[in-house]
Design a protein around this motif. Structure first.
Motif, PDB file in Angstrom:
ATOM      1  N   THR A 114      13.199  19.495  20.428  1.00 13.10           N
ATOM      2  CA  THR A 114      12.904  20.806  20.761  1.00 13.10           C
ATOM      3  C   THR A 114      12.403  21.589  21.764  1.00 13.10           C
ATOM      4  O   THR A 114      12.545  22.802  22.953  1.00 13.10           O
ATOM      5  N   ALA A 115      11.503  20.156  22.871  1.00 15.03           N
ATOM      6  CA  ALA A 115      11.029  19.995  23.795  1.00 15.03           C
ATOM      7  C   ALA A 115      12.061  20.399  25.060  1.00 15.03           C
ATOM      8  O   ALA A 115      12.403  20.794  25.952  1.00 15.03           O
ATOM      9  N   ILE A 116      12.939  19.852  24.772  1.00 16.10           N
ATOM     10  CA  ILE A 116      13.918  20.098  25.459  1.00 16.10           C
ATOM     11  C   ILE A 116      14.978  21.679  25.643  1.00 16.10           C
ATOM     12  O   ILE A 116      15.571  21.972  26.503  1.00 16.10           O
ATOM     13  N   GLY A 117      14.920  21.806  24.053  1.00  9.46           N
ATOM     14  CA  GLY A 117      15.576  23.892  24.298  1.00  9.46           C
ATOM     15  C   GLY A 117      14.567  23.907  24.711  1.00  9.46           C
ATOM     16  O   GLY A 117      15.579  24.962  25.298  1.00  9.46           O
ATOM     17  N   LEU A 118      13.345  24.386  24.646  1.00 10.79           N
ATOM     18  CA  LEU A 118      12.474  24.373  24.925  1.00 10.79           C
ATOM     19  C   LEU A 118      12.901  25.003  26.807  1.00 10.79           C
ATOM     20  O   LEU A 118      13.178  25.930  26.865  1.00 10.79           O
ATOM     21  N   VAL A 119      12.304  24.112  27.880  1.00  6.06           N
ATOM     22  CA  VAL A 119      12.651  23.514  28.462  1.00  6.06           C
ATOM     23  C   VAL A 119      14.142  24.261  29.164  1.00  6.06           C
ATOM     24  O   VAL A 119      14.013  25.108  30.011  1.00  6.06           O
ATOM     25  N   ILE A 120      15.376  23.000  28.761  1.00 11.95           N
ATOM     26  CA  ILE A 120      16.661  23.804  28.892  1.00 11.95           C
ATOM     27  C   ILE A 120      17.234  25.340  28.529  1.00 11.95           C
ATOM     28  O   ILE A 120      17.145  26.232  29.154  1.00 11.95           O
ATOM     29  N   GLY A 121      16.861  25.416  27.409  1.00  9.91           N
ATOM     30  CA  GLY A 121      17.001  26.540  26.694  1.00  9.91           C
ATOM     31  C   GLY A 121      16.595  27.652  27.662  1.00  9.91           C
ATOM     32  O   GLY A 121      17.039  29.189  27.077  1.00  9.91           O
ATOM     33  N   GLY A 122      14.927  27.553  26.868  1.00 11.16           N
ATOM     34  CA  GLY A 122      14.254  28.768  27.536  1.00 11.16           C
ATOM     35  C   GLY A 122      14.481  28.923  28.873  1.00 11.16           C
ATOM     36  O   GLY A 122      15.017  30.562  29.134  1.00 11.16           O
ATOM     37  N   LEU A 123      14.669  28.401  29.882  1.00  9.95           N
ATOM     38  CA  LEU A 123      14.823  28.480  31.155  1.00  9.95           C
ATOM     39  C   LEU A 123      16.363  29.524  31.255  1.00  9.95           C
ATOM     40  O   LEU A 123      16.549  30.232  31.939  1.00  9.95           O
ATOM     41  N   GLN A 152       7.009  34.106  21.332  1.00 13.19           N
ATOM     42  CA  GLN A 152       7.653  34.428  19.822  1.00 13.19           C
ATOM     43  C   GLN A 152       8.923  32.538  19.854  1.00 13.19           C
ATOM     44  O   GLN A 152       8.615  32.183  19.184  1.00 13.19           O
ATOM     45  N   LEU A 153       8.334  32.337  21.291  1.00 15.49           N
ATOM     46  CA  LEU A 153       9.444  30.731  21.738  1.00 15.49           C
ATOM     47  C   LEU A 153       8.306  30.158  20.406  1.00 15.49           C
ATOM     48  O   LEU A 153       9.072  29.007  19.928  1.00 15.49           O
ATOM     49  N   MET A 154       6.546  29.626  20.896  1.00 15.25           N
ATOM     50  CA  MET A 154       6.357  29.055  20.267  1.00 15.25           C
ATOM     51  C   MET A 154       6.631  28.802  18.535  1.00 15.25           C
ATOM     52  O   MET A 154       6.633  27.639  18.340  1.00 15.25           O
ATOM     53  N   THR A 155       6.362  30.198  18.170  1.00 14.99           N
ATOM     54  CA  THR A 155       6.523  30.119  16.589  1.00 14.99           C
ATOM     55  C   THR A 155       7.726  29.418  16.336  1.00 14.99           C
ATOM     56  O   THR A 155       8.260  28.641  15.246  1.00 14.99           O
ATOM     57  N   PHE A 156       9.210  30.467  16.930  1.00 12.66           N
ATOM     58  CA  PHE A 156      10.333  29.965  16.415  1.00 12.66           C
ATOM     59  C   PHE A 156      10.603  27.906  16.452  1.00 12.66           C
ATOM     60  O   PHE A 156      10.840  27.007  16.177  1.00 12.66           O
ATOM     61  N   SER A 157       9.720  27.477  17.956  1.00 10.02           N
ATOM     62  CA  SER A 157       9.836  26.245  17.632  1.00 10.02           C
ATOM     63  C   SER A 157       9.326  25.472  16.797  1.00 10.02           C
ATOM     64  O   SER A 157       9.678  24.075  16.706  1.00 10.02           O
ATOM     65  N   LEU A 158       8.124  25.826  16.888  1.00  5.18           N
ATOM     66  CA  LEU A 158       7.423  25.419  14.755  1.00  5.18           C
ATOM     67  C   LEU A 158       8.170  25.296  13.989  1.00  5.18           C
ATOM     68  O   LEU A 158       8.606  24.743  13.536  1.00  5.18           O
ATOM     69  N   LEU A 159       9.027  26.435  14.106  1.00  5.45           N
ATOM     70  CA  LEU A 159       9.829  25.934  12.567  1.00  5.45           C
ATOM     71  C   LEU A 159      11.290  25.272  13.333  1.00  5.45           C
ATOM     72  O   LEU A 159      11.795  25.178  12.256  1.00  5.45           O
ATOM     73  N   GLY A 160      11.936  25.239  14.684  1.00 10.53           N
ATOM     74  CA  GLY A 160      12.488  24.859  15.178  1.00 10.53           C
ATOM     75  C   GLY A 160      12.514  23.150  14.820  1.00 10.53           C
ATOM     76  O   GLY A 160      13.499  22.325  14.380  1.00 10.53           O
ATOM     77  N   ILE A 161      11.087  22.372  14.639  1.00  8.25           N
ATOM     78  CA  ILE A 161      10.329  20.731  15.095  1.00  8.25           C
ATOM     79  C   ILE A 161      11.585  20.947  13.608  1.00  8.25           C
ATOM     80  O   ILE A 161      11.691  19.648  12.872  1.00  8.25           O
ATOM     81  N   GLY A 162      11.079  21.807  12.439  1.00  8.80           N
ATOM     82  CA  GLY A 162      11.324  21.430  11.028  1.00  8.80           C
ATOM     83  C   GLY A 162      12.662  21.043  10.875  1.00  8.80           C
ATOM     84  O   GLY A 162      13.450  20.262   9.910  1.00  8.80           O
ATOM     85  N   VAL A 163      13.637  22.165  11.103  1.00  9.92           N
ATOM     86  CA  VAL A 163      15.157  21.704  11.165  1.00  9.92           C
ATOM     87  C   VAL A 163      15.546  20.715  11.639  1.00  9.92           C
ATOM     88  O   VAL A 163      16.418  19.845  11.483  1.00  9.92           O
ATOM     89  N   ILE A 164      14.734  20.572  12.931  1.00 11.04           N
ATOM     90  CA  ILE A 164      15.251  19.758  13.516  1.00 11.04           C
ATOM     91  C   ILE A 164      15.205  18.166  12.993  1.00 11.04           C
ATOM     92  O   ILE A 164      16.131  17.189  12.983  1.00 11.04           O
ATOM     93  N   ILE A 165      13.935  17.943  12.260  1.00 12.48           N
ATOM     94  CA  ILE A 165      13.771  16.827  10.877  1.00 12.48           C
ATOM     95  C   ILE A 165      14.495  16.658  10.506  1.00 12.48           C
ATOM     96  O   ILE A 165      15.032  15.612  10.157  1.00 12.48           O
TER      97      ILE A 165
END
Lengths: 529, 342, 300
Positions: free
Chosen positions: C112-121, C221-234
């Motif tokens: 999720t962190a990689i997604g946030l940094v690279i995808g977000g950028l 928006q990105l943070m809430t999306f990421s929290l849900l994203g962590i669940g999906v990734i797990i």
């Protein structure tokens, strides 16, 4: 090449089946089903096969092109029948052949062919058809082809086939079982349909006829009305379905979505299954062995190999992972096969103190232990890892998918592998040569003396003489610390009550890992279920 | 969309004008052109990835006891010895002509294999989507009728569970309950529609539920939130209320109708991303679909089959995305679609 | 991935619901209180599970997750010294749950962190700059979204061998385009706002606009999306391990524990039930937390 080497794919898959099948001794509590009452005709069976082994036939079911070879033996036998069948207690049952004779010191084999039989397309089954098939099998590009060194194959009469070999082969008939040469396709149908169409809807002279075929998924067969044996087969129809694994198959049987499952091997499930179904344990023929690669360090050093023998204690593994279902053995033969010899004179026993001192002398020992990606195999390597660590050996374990496992062997860098070696006849199937001959790519041993012993054994027609050679070979393997053996393993067949037949209510020996059910003799009496 | 009283006055004419008018067509045209590089990128990436794997199909087919000469012979036969670019060019050229090549391990044309297996997967996915949408609409309407009421709380709890359960955990639970315990549905296997329509539906119910339940959860939550927002905010709803239109009529005819567009967008986006779910669920239920052979084909280095499956799913994904974008552009006047949809 | 995020948030949707629907003070207090519970309960559960996974083995001795004695194999739950019992080779299941949980959290958070940094950028760049840059980035994101992550993961696991790092790489190909699309859509919606226009007219440098105006506004928006994203990734990490492509044995992961347990589900259901329960509760907590934060921040 003297030893019959099956296609790698089949062999590795075979190991997987073996490895998975790990438990069923006392659970064969219901073998008394072979009652003397005449089996009822009629009924349909759905047979489940593990999609990782017998339930996988992507290339169709033509003996010359099916790259899965013997893994699909059940389907092949139902469609084609066999020249010879391996029956209970190792009896050779003449099926589409009626007899055989060795001559010329084991170099010439004469096979008598059954007369008056027709393929299901109406064309005659005769010696010419058998010769056409064997030649086609030998010429095929598939590595599942027979590896006999053949000089000529001829039909000397409409009912006799003569095979002339370049070197004597005492194991010829045992090597026919479940080989592509045992399944005879209709030459007229192959020529008429073309190879690809034929593979999807094959035509043979066996007990059943193909109705429909979705490769590696569902095969629907119906009774062959013109089958040569009067009153057989008993079943009206037979369906093979691929299923994900032992647990899925067990659940499907519970839900009534199938009646038979072949090759169950998960120990915990076998106990569970015995409460609801008939569990038929087969006779073990292929012992587990621990292969050591003598070409590269650390096992190029005999002391390292000796340390492995001394550090390995199979008894607790057999007890806890395999529920003590199988007999311990010190060689490459099992109780279901010929030349069985459970104890080998001079076999090095478990000795932790010796192992520790050997590891100290070596200045430490680091081993990568591999096996095929399969749960029971993985458990075995984990247990060995723990045992060896007690002797001071550093162990990493890997479980490879099939492709990577092949790459490990061809790369020749592997160190130790949990595999299986042996067969009903050590010269046939995934026999001893597969793991111990210099010529085999899956062998870690390259020793001319051992090669000599194994070649002599295979060339000998007289069985007691052959066994002597094999006993010497087993002794030599132990003496050189070429690889310890654990126990002789065989998977079990599960069937709902009311299903009877050889391999389902009566044990059969296995040629290639698993025995072949004789489908023409299988019946299903629903009332008894 | 019909122009019924109360539905955003003039929506239909606006829609028609926009569809025929230049911006929408321009967007569609541009998106269609953009599909080509995406398809090319996906197939090319797959080709590269498959080429990085150790071992090739010839070695895999012949086994390790084959001589190098035999392997080389088969490599020539299968064109595996040719340079990467030539092989990719040949394959892509074939694709443009509708020829996906021949399976390396089975020897059958890939189109034949897909023709046999794709209907199973398509039916499974369709079943999963239709069922999840139908149930989601029902539950969302029920929940939105009284926000924070008991029905709302239960439906939110159910959908939260659906969001949090992994399909590979759900599938065995469903098998245990509905195949073994009560015996309503088969645990494994597929009955073709032509053979027995009732058994066909039964054989796909548990796998469709395993794939569809998480989707249903997402849809329910989205739809409920949309409806609640519509009910609270939109002027035309307030107007309708003031005019004395019955609440259920407002809910179904107005709020739900306008909320469905968001759902359509999402369904479109989801459709192509399910290759992974299919690859896990189909083997569990022994369904003869494309997911069941995907992993095996990768293991066998059977590139044409892998590429065939990837292409199908990529086309579906891209088409669904395109459709969703266009729908969105057409339906929401607040967006500067020319930028947003490119 | 949930769709509302692909929909550019309009200005009014950024306001909390209370603004448009004022309520009486008493219900509001009650609502605040339940809102707090909605955050504290899942957050507490997460802290409890993650804390146990990462800290428990440090402060309280647990058996090793691998290398158990074969003589202890197959012990039932609540056996002395083995709270959850042992598996088929004698490893302590409680310990495997803790160490397997580490894998889930590490993979979930890293991807999720990689997604946030690279995808977000890339998402922000595409959305803000528009034009050809946007077209190129969007096409690349389209390719990544259409490319089956499973194929890539299989290839990575087979080609490079299974390991936690390789799992993170493979799943990043799933996370980056998802976050990228959300960031692009959110940025695109902001572009049209008057304050952005004002900043542009005032001659504020682009990087400053991005840092001062865009990032703070799309972060919730990105943070809430990421929290849900962590669940999906797990769940996805579990799927890879389930297929034998995740964490190499004998090291534990919840997914591989579930997969292995399912092979003997009928005889030892607890081998599946225990890791499934942990997986479910963890993902559920992440989803509940994401949901509650979304409500609090008024993000759609």
């Amino acid at each position: 090449m003297r030893f019959r080497l099956k296609s790698m794919r089949t062999v590795c898959l075979g190991l997987a089946a073996i490895v998975i099948a790990a438990c069923s001794s006392s659970s064969s509590s219901t073998p008394g089903n072979n009652t003397s009452a005449a089996p009822a005709s009629g009924g349909s069976l759905t047979v489940l096969e593990w999609s990782g082994f017998a339930g996988d036939w992507p290339a169709g079911l033509d003996p010359a092109t099916n790259t899965n070879g013997a893994a699909d033996q059940s389907q092949m036998d139902a469609i084609y029948g066999e020249l010879f069948e391996l029956g209970p207690r190792g009896v050779i049952i003449p099926d589409l052949a009626t007899g055989y004779a060795f001559s010329n010191g084991g170099k010439t084999i004469t096979i008598d062919i059954r007369q008056g039989v027709k393929f299901t397309d109406g064309t005659p089954f005769n010696a010419a058809a058998v010769v056409w098939n064997i030649k086609r099998d030998l010429a095929s590009s598939c590595t599942c082809k027979p590896v006999w060194l053949v000089k000529s194959v001829t039909a000397t009469s409409p009912s006799t086939v003569q095979v002339n070999l370049l070197v004597p082969d005492g194991a010829f008939i045992n090597q026919i079982f479940d080989s592509t040469a045992d399944w005879i396709a209709s030459p007229a149908a192959v020529q008429k349909m073309g190879e690809k169409a034929f593979a999807l809807k094959p035509v043979g002279a066996g007990p059943f006829v193909v109705v429909s075929d979705t490769p590696s998924s569902v095969l629907v067969l119906k009774k062959n009305p013109g089958y040569w044996q009067k009153g057989r087969p008993y079943l009206d129809s037979l369906t093979f379905k691929a299923v994900g694994g032992d647990e899925a198959a067990y659940e499907a049987l519970l839900a009534g979505n199938g009646q038979v499952y072949e090759d169950m091997s998960t120990p915990a499930l076998l106990k569970q299954a015995a409460q609801h179904f008939n569990v038929e344990n087969q006779l073990s023929t292929s012992p587990y062995d621990l292969q050591l690669n003598t070409l590269t360090p650390p096992f190029s050093n005999v002391k390292a190999r000796q340390a492995i023998y001394a550090a390995t204690n199979f008894a607790p593994i057999l007890q806890h992972i395999f529920s003590n279902l199988y007999p311990m053995t010190e060689g490459f033969t099992g109780p279901g096969g010929i030349c069985y010899q459970p104890t080998v004179p001079g076999y090095p026993s478990y000795n932790l103190a010796l192992a520790k001192s050997l590891v100290r002398q070596l200045g430490g020992l680091t081993v990568n232990l591999g096996t095929i990606q399969n749960l029971v195999a993985q458990y075995t390597t984990e247990a060995l890892q723990t045992e060896w660590q007690q002797a001071g050996i550093k162990v990493t374990i890997s479980s490879y998918p099939l492709a990577s496992l092949i790459a490990q062997f061809t790369g020749k860098k592997w160190q130790a592998m949990v595999q299986t070696a042996g067969s009903y006849d050590p010269a046939a199937g995934v026999g001893v040569g597969f793991r111990f001959s210099s010529l085999s790519p899956f062998s870690g041993v390259h020793d001319p003396h051992l090669d000599g012993l194994l070649n002599q054994a295979a060339a000998t027609v007289d069985q007691s003489q052959r066994c002597q050679f094999y006993n010497q070979a087993a002794q030599y393997i132990a003496q050189k610390y070429y690889g310890p053996f654990y126990f002789a393993f065989a998977p079990a067949n599960i069937a709902v009550r009311g299903v009877t037949g050889p391999g389902l209510s009566q044990p059969l020996p296995a040629v290639v890992v698993t025995p072949t059910i004789l489908w023409e003799d299988v019946s299903y009496n629903k009332a008894a279920s | 969309m019909t122009a019924e009283a109360g539905v955003r006055p003039g929506a239909r004419t606006q829609f028609a004008r926009r569809a025929v008018g230049s911006p929408g067509v321009r967007v569609a045209g541009r998106r269609l052109l953009a599909v080509i590089p995406v398809l090319w990128g996906v197939t090319f990436l797959t080709f590269i990835v498959m080429n990085m794997l150790p071992g090739d199909a010839a070695q895999e087919l012949l086994g390790a006891n084959a001589t190098p000469a035999e392997v080389h012979q088969l490599e020539i036969q299968l064109h595996l010895n040719e340079p990467f670019w030539v092989r990719y060019g040949n394959w892509f050229g074939g694709l443009l002509k509708g020829d996906l090549g021949t399976s390396l391990s089975g020897g059958q044309p890939v189109t034949t294999i897909l023709g046999q297996r794709l209907p199973v997967t398509a039916e499974l996915l369709l079943y999963a989507f239709v069922a999840s949408v139908v149930f989601a609409v029902g539950l969302a309407v029920l929940a939105a009728r009284r926000p924070n009421g008991i029905g709302d709380r239960i439906s939110m709890a159910v959908s939260m569970m659906g969001l949090s359960i992994a399909p590979y955990v759900l599938a065995p639970v469903l098998v245990y309950l509905f195949a073994i315990k009560v015996g309503w549905f088969p645990a494994i296997g597929y009955t073709p529609l032509t053979q027995n329509p009732v058994e066909n539906i039964k054989s796909l119910t548990l796998p469709a539920a395993s794939i569809g339940f998480p989707l249903f959860a997402v849809y329910t939550r989205l739809l409920r939130a949309d409806i609640v927002e519509q009910m609270q905010r939109e002027d035309y709803i307030v107007t309708a209320r003031a005019k004395g239109v019955p609440p259920w009529r407002i809910l179904i005819r107005h709020a739900l109708r306008n909320s469905l567009f968001g759902l359509i967008t999402l369904v479109g986006l989801n459709f192509g991303t399910l290759i992974g779910a299919v690859a896990i669920i189909e083997p569990i239920f022994s369904l003869p679909g494309v997911g069941a052979i995907l992993i095996e084909s990768i293991n066998n280095r059977d590139l044409p089959v892998v590429e065939g499956i990837v292409v199908i799913f990529a086309v579906i994904t891209v088409a669904a995305n395109l459709l969703a974008d266009l729908l969105y552009v057409a339906l929401d006047p607040r967006i500067r679609y020319e930028r947003a949809a490119v | 991935m949930s769709a509302p995020l692909f929909r550019p948030a309009g200005p009014q949707t950024l306001l909390p619901p209370e603004v448009t629907a004022p309520k009486r003070a008493r219900t509001r207090r009650a609502e605040n209180w339940t809102h707090d519970l909605k955050i504290t309960i899942p957050l507490g559960l997460l802290i409890l599970i993650a804390g146990a996974c990462f800290l428990w083995p440090l402060v309280y001795p647990v058996p090793k997750p691998t290398g158990g004695s074969i003589l202890d194999a197959g012990l039932p739950p609540f056996s002395p010294g083995h709270l959850f019992g042992t598996d088929a080779v004698g490893n302590d299941i409680f310990s495997r749950i803790l160490y397997g949980g580490r894998v889930s959290f590490e993979v979930g958070v890293s991807v999720t962190a990689i997604g946030l940094v690279i995808g977000g950028l890339f998402g922000v760049i595409a959305g803000y700059l528009g034009g050809i840059t946007d077209a190129v980035i969007s096409r690349v994101l389209d390719v990544l979204i259409a490319f089956p992550a499973l194929v890539l993961a299989l290839a990575i696991a087979e080609g490079l061998g299974p390991s936690e790092l390789h799992v993170i790489w493979a799943l990043s190909f799933f996370g980056i385009p998802a976050v990228g699309r959300v960031a692009r859509a959110a940025t695109l919606a902001l572009r049209e706002q008057t304050f952005m226009l004002a900043a542009r007219l005032a001659g504020t440098p682009r990087w400053r606009v991005v840092l001062r105006h865009i990032l703070p506004n799309i972060m919730p928006q990105l943070m809430t999306f990421s929290l849900l994203g962590i669940g999906v990734i797990i769940i996805l990490e579990g799927a890879l391990s389930y297929l034998g492509l995740g964490i190499p044995p004998p090291n534990p992961s919840w997914g591989s524990m579930i997969a292995n347990g399912q092979q003997t589900l009928s005889s030892q259901p607890e081998l599946v039930l225990i890791p499934s329960a942990f997986l479910f509760v963890t993902v559920l907590s992440l989803n509940l937390l994401g949901d509650a934060l979304r409500e609090r921040w008024g993000v759609r």
